[in-house]
Scaffold this motif. Sequence first.
Motif, PDB file in Angstrom:
ATOM      1  N   GLN A  23       0.867  -1.179   0.000  1.00 20.83           N
ATOM      2  CA  GLN A  23       0.000   0.000   0.000  1.00 20.83           C
ATOM      3  C   GLN A  23       0.902   1.227   0.000  1.00 20.83           C
ATOM      4  OE1 GLN A  23      -3.452  -0.692  -0.096  1.00 20.83           O
ATOM      5  NE2 GLN A  23      -2.611  -2.754  -0.264  1.00 20.83           N
ATOM      6  N   TYR A  24       1.131   1.808  -1.164  1.00 20.00           N
ATOM      7  CA  TYR A  24       2.121   2.873  -1.285  1.00 20.00           C
ATOM      8  C   TYR A  24       1.480   4.164  -1.790  1.00 20.00           C
ATOM      9  CZ  TYR A  24       5.120  -1.262  -1.089  1.00 20.00           C
ATOM     10  OH  TYR A  24       5.714  -2.444  -0.725  1.00 20.00           O
ATOM     11  N   SER A  25       2.142   5.281  -1.497  1.00 21.97           N
ATOM     12  CA  SER A  25       1.636   6.592  -1.917  1.00 21.97           C
ATOM     13  C   SER A  25       2.651   7.392  -2.721  1.00 21.97           C
ATOM     14  CB  SER A  25       1.212   7.416  -0.685  1.00 21.97           C
ATOM     15  OG  SER A  25       2.356   7.739   0.111  1.00 21.97           O
ATOM     16  N   TRP A  26       3.866   6.859  -2.893  1.00 24.33           N
ATOM     17  CA  TRP A  26       4.898   7.569  -3.668  1.00 24.33           C
ATOM     18  C   TRP A  26       5.765   6.566  -4.409  1.00 24.33           C
ATOM     19  CZ3 TRP A  26      10.332   7.382  -3.102  1.00 24.33           C
ATOM     20  CH2 TRP A  26      11.031   8.291  -3.896  1.00 24.33           C
ATOM     21  N   TRP A  27       6.073   6.926  -5.654  1.00 25.90           N
ATOM     22  CA  TRP A  27       6.931   6.101  -6.511  1.00 25.90           C
ATOM     23  C   TRP A  27       7.920   7.026  -7.203  1.00 25.90           C
ATOM     24  CZ3 TRP A  27       1.767   6.324  -6.114  1.00 25.90           C
ATOM     25  CH2 TRP A  27       1.088   5.185  -5.656  1.00 25.90           C
ATOM     26  N   THR A  28       9.185   6.715  -7.132  1.00 26.12           N
ATOM     27  CA  THR A  28      10.197   7.601  -7.683  1.00 26.12           C
ATOM     28  C   THR A  28      10.065   7.758  -9.200  1.00 26.12           C
ATOM     29  OG1 THR A  28      12.572   7.990  -7.921  1.00 26.12           O
ATOM     30  CG2 THR A  28      11.857   5.683  -7.881  1.00 26.12           C
ATOM     31  N   TYR A  29      10.275   8.976  -9.668  1.00 19.68           N
ATOM     32  CA  TYR A  29      10.328   9.237 -11.097  1.00 19.68           C
ATOM     33  C   TYR A  29      11.631   8.725 -11.719  1.00 19.68           C
ATOM     34  CZ  TYR A  29       6.263  12.424 -11.412  1.00 19.68           C
ATOM     35  OH  TYR A  29       4.990  12.969 -11.439  1.00 19.68           O
ATOM     36  N   ARG A  30      12.622   8.466 -10.856  1.00 21.42           N
ATOM     37  CA  ARG A  30      13.941   8.082 -11.368  1.00 21.42           C
ATOM     38  C   ARG A  30      13.917   6.702 -12.034  1.00 21.42           C
ATOM     39  NH1 ARG A  30      17.686   9.995  -6.190  1.00 21.42           N
ATOM     40  NH2 ARG A  30      17.194  12.234  -6.336  1.00 21.42           N
ATOM     41  N   VAL A  31      12.979   5.875 -11.642  1.00 25.31           N
ATOM     42  CA  VAL A  31      12.800   4.562 -12.265  1.00 25.31           C
ATOM     43  C   VAL A  31      11.449   4.582 -12.975  1.00 25.31           C
ATOM     44  CG1 VAL A  31      12.647   2.074 -11.883  1.00 25.31           C
ATOM     45  CG2 VAL A  31      14.161   3.473 -10.443  1.00 25.31           C
ATOM     46  N   LYS A  32      11.460   4.517 -14.297  1.00 32.89           N
ATOM     47  CA  LYS A  32      10.237   4.708 -15.081  1.00 32.89           C
ATOM     48  C   LYS A  32       9.153   3.694 -14.757  1.00 32.89           C
ATOM     49  CE  LYS A  32      12.388   7.044 -19.025  1.00 32.89           C
ATOM     50  NZ  LYS A  32      12.631   7.022 -20.496  1.00 32.89           N
TER      51      LYS A  32
ATOM     52  N   LEU B 295     -11.209   8.741  16.314  1.00 32.39           N
ATOM     53  CA  LEU B 295     -11.105   7.402  15.734  1.00 32.39           C
ATOM     54  C   LEU B 295     -12.467   6.743  15.552  1.00 32.39           C
ATOM     55  CD1 LEU B 295      -9.340   5.084  14.753  1.00 32.39           C
ATOM     56  CD2 LEU B 295      -9.083   4.367  17.137  1.00 32.39           C
ATOM     57  N   LYS B 296     -13.351   6.885  16.517  1.00 33.69           N
ATOM     58  CA  LYS B 296     -14.649   6.200  16.453  1.00 33.69           C
ATOM     59  C   LYS B 296     -15.573   6.779  15.388  1.00 33.69           C
ATOM     60  CE  LYS B 296     -16.464   8.893  20.387  1.00 33.69           C
ATOM     61  NZ  LYS B 296     -15.177   9.545  20.752  1.00 33.69           N
ATOM     62  N   HIS B 297     -15.205   7.931  14.820  1.00 33.54           N
ATOM     63  CA  HIS B 297     -16.036   8.552  13.794  1.00 33.54           C
ATOM     64  C   HIS B 297     -15.532   8.271  12.379  1.00 33.54           C
ATOM     65  CE1 HIS B 297     -17.976  10.577  17.090  1.00 33.54           C
ATOM     66  NE2 HIS B 297     -16.823  11.087  17.469  1.00 33.54           N
ATOM     67  N   LEU B 298     -14.430   7.559  12.278  1.00 34.25           N
ATOM     68  CA  LEU B 298     -13.888   7.202  10.969  1.00 34.25           C
ATOM     69  C   LEU B 298     -14.773   6.167  10.279  1.00 34.25           C
ATOM     70  CD1 LEU B 298     -10.020   6.664  11.352  1.00 34.25           C
ATOM     71  CD2 LEU B 298     -11.142   8.187   9.732  1.00 34.25           C
ATOM     72  N   GLN B 299     -14.967   6.341   8.986  1.00 36.83           N
ATOM     73  CA  GLN B 299     -15.711   5.369   8.199  1.00 36.83           C
ATOM     74  C   GLN B 299     -14.825   4.595   7.230  1.00 36.83           C
ATOM     75  OE1 GLN B 299     -18.654   8.084   6.489  1.00 36.83           O
ATOM     76  NE2 GLN B 299     -20.228   7.137   7.765  1.00 36.83           N
ATOM     77  N   ARG B 300     -13.778   5.261   6.716  1.00 33.40           N
ATOM     78  CA  ARG B 300     -12.959   4.651   5.677  1.00 33.40           C
ATOM     79  C   ARG B 300     -11.638   5.409   5.569  1.00 33.40           C
ATOM     80  NH1 ARG B 300     -13.171   4.247  -0.427  1.00 33.40           N
ATOM     81  NH2 ARG B 300     -14.211   6.259  -0.465  1.00 33.40           N
ATOM     82  N   ALA B 301     -10.588   4.704   5.151  1.00 28.21           N
ATOM     83  CA  ALA B 301      -9.301   5.325   4.831  1.00 28.21           C
ATOM     84  C   ALA B 301      -8.722   4.601   3.624  1.00 28.21           C
ATOM     85  CB  ALA B 301      -8.347   5.247   6.018  1.00 28.21           C
ATOM     86  N   TYR B 302      -8.055   5.345   2.730  1.00 28.52           N
ATOM     87  CA  TYR B 302      -7.687   4.755   1.447  1.00 28.52           C
ATOM     88  C   TYR B 302      -6.590   5.562   0.763  1.00 28.52           C
ATOM     89  CZ  TYR B 302     -11.268   8.318   0.703  1.00 28.52           C
ATOM     90  OH  TYR B 302     -12.010   9.466   0.777  1.00 28.52           O
ATOM     91  N   ILE B 303      -6.025   4.978  -0.295  1.00 29.46           N
ATOM     92  CA  ILE B 303      -5.073   5.644  -1.172  1.00 29.46           C
ATOM     93  C   ILE B 303      -5.653   5.621  -2.577  1.00 29.46           C
ATOM     94  CG2 ILE B 303      -2.715   5.682  -2.069  1.00 29.46           C
ATOM     95  CD1 ILE B 303      -1.859   4.041   0.363  1.00 29.46           C
ATOM     96  N   LEU B 304      -5.700   6.775  -3.238  1.00 34.64           N
ATOM     97  CA  LEU B 304      -6.284   6.878  -4.573  1.00 34.64           C
ATOM     98  C   LEU B 304      -5.182   6.755  -5.628  1.00 34.64           C
ATOM     99  CD1 LEU B 304      -8.841   9.784  -3.964  1.00 34.64           C
ATOM    100  CD2 LEU B 304      -9.264   7.324  -3.956  1.00 34.64           C
TER     101      LEU B 304
END
Length: 261
Positions: A199-208, A229-238
């Motif tokens: 589950q990642y959010s960053w990928w280097t541009y140096r490797v195509k 915390l008790k009010h959270l419904q969802r967490a995600y990476i787009l």
Amino acid sequence: MKLLSYNVNGIRAALNKGFINWLKSADPDLLCLQEIKAQTDQFDISLFENLGYHSYWYPAEKKGYSGVAILSKNQPLSVKYGCDNQKYDQEGRVIQANFENFSVLSVYLPSATNTSRLGFKMEFCEYLLEYIKKLEKKFPNLIINGDINICHKAIDINDPIRNAKVSGFLPEEREWMDRFFDQCNLVDTLRVFNHEPNQYSWWTYRVKTARSNNKGWRIDYSLVTTPLLKHLQRAYILTQAVHSDHAPVGIDFDLNKIQNL
């Protein structure tokens, strides 16, 4: 209520890649941006106003560098620019929007790809920890969105063994995150819902092929203090958003419950 956070790696570059159409489609109630890399006279702010957002921009003094912003459909009660330290504020690293029952920060921690900046990064980390500890006494319902520039656990990085001595995954950086979470009563929202690897959010541009092969790092976070915390419904990476070398991260809340805190 949908909150998104996105290191756009230059708002002007993102706009040229269809950012406005994406924003219209994603339709967050609140959006935190990092690394805007522009002064407000260098792009058209009305593009965001036309979508119904109140926007607050905090660029670095150095042009084309760093900078954070918050966009919100609901107008905040107040906005604070900076974190009370000119050494860091000149780089535009923290902006805060305060609402009736919660407060949101967009933060951008320094990278240390140049090892000479590691000391500066760690100094800022320690300052931020103490700053947040004080801040949550005034705002117990605190949301911290941003690019922390650190992978917390081995699960958060591709190839943790080979990257063990690379800034962003150094032992002292990860130990700081342990203390940051513990002492500031913060929760990593993604790991509340998702305990899977890759589950990642960053990928280097140096490797195509880094992004297409998902050889990434998770350095972007949505953190909340424990009362929320008790009010959270969802967490995600787009991961489908491709305006940057980062992907947006998001959380959904039950707004009615937050309003009744």
